[in-house]
Design an enzyme around this catalytic site. Sequence first.
Site, short mmCIF file in Angstrom:
data_model
loop_
_atom_site.label_atom_id
_atom_site.label_comp_id
_atom_site.label_asym_id
_atom_site.label_seq_id
_atom_site.Cartn_x
_atom_site.Cartn_y
_atom_site.Cartn_z
CD GLU A 78 -6.51 1.27 -4.08
OE1 GLU A 78 -6.59 2.19 -3.26
OE2 GLU A 78 -5.46 0.63 -4.29
CG HIS A 109 -7.32 2.69 1.04
ND1 HIS A 109 -6.54 2.92 2.14
CD2 HIS A 109 -6.51 2.07 0.15
CE1 HIS A 109 -5.31 2.45 1.93
NE2 HIS A 109 -5.26 1.93 0.72
CB CYS A 169 -0.88 -0.02 1.25
SG CYS A 169 -1.98 1.39 1.38
CG LEU A 170 0.92 3.88 -3.37
CD1 LEU A 170 0.18 4.78 -4.35
CD2 LEU A 170 2.39 3.77 -3.75
NI NI Z 1 -3.60 1.00 -0.13
#
Ligand code: NI
Length: 185
Positions: A138, A141, A95-96
């Site tokens: 996503e 998130h 994950c970024l």
């Molecule tokens: Ni992520």
Amino acid sequence: MARLPILIAPDPRLKKIAKPVAAVDQRVARLMDDMLETMYQANGIGLAAPQVAILERVIVVDVADRDITDPAPLRLANPEIVWTSEERAVRNEGCLSLPDLYADVERPAAVKVRYLDESNRAREIEASDLLATCLQHEIDHLNGVLFVDHITKIRRDMFLRKLQKAKKAGTLPGSVPGTVAERVG
Ligand code: NI
């Protein structure tokens, strides 16, 4: 287009439930473009608006292998999983917002997602393989869920402590090009 700063966990904004957009207007379409630019720049395959501190239900993904094919970006507002396969699949996720941390996560192998596209048209996409994983990651998130919430608490706490330390020391790890680090969202 503009590049946006990406929040790094632990951060309370990554734990919030994002609000639906009323419609995909010019502002939201521009946000989608900015998120794509941010994602490509960070070598990611997916990005959710809360990761750039915007608590709205907007995500972008592109799982195309950039060494082989042209970009294949998807822009989704108010994405909703309307079907999941019984078959499940395990994939190594990153994950970024959790730099350099990876863990195997088990999820449904295929999903159907309903959403509004960049022109405010209602659409449905059926996804399998990496795209299915990425969409679920996503959409998580948007509900304040990180991939580490799917693993054991002991490992999650260890991960988050490591990041917290690195954040304080100003030594956040950078991703290594050419590795699995490119396949994160
Ligand atoms: Ni992520």
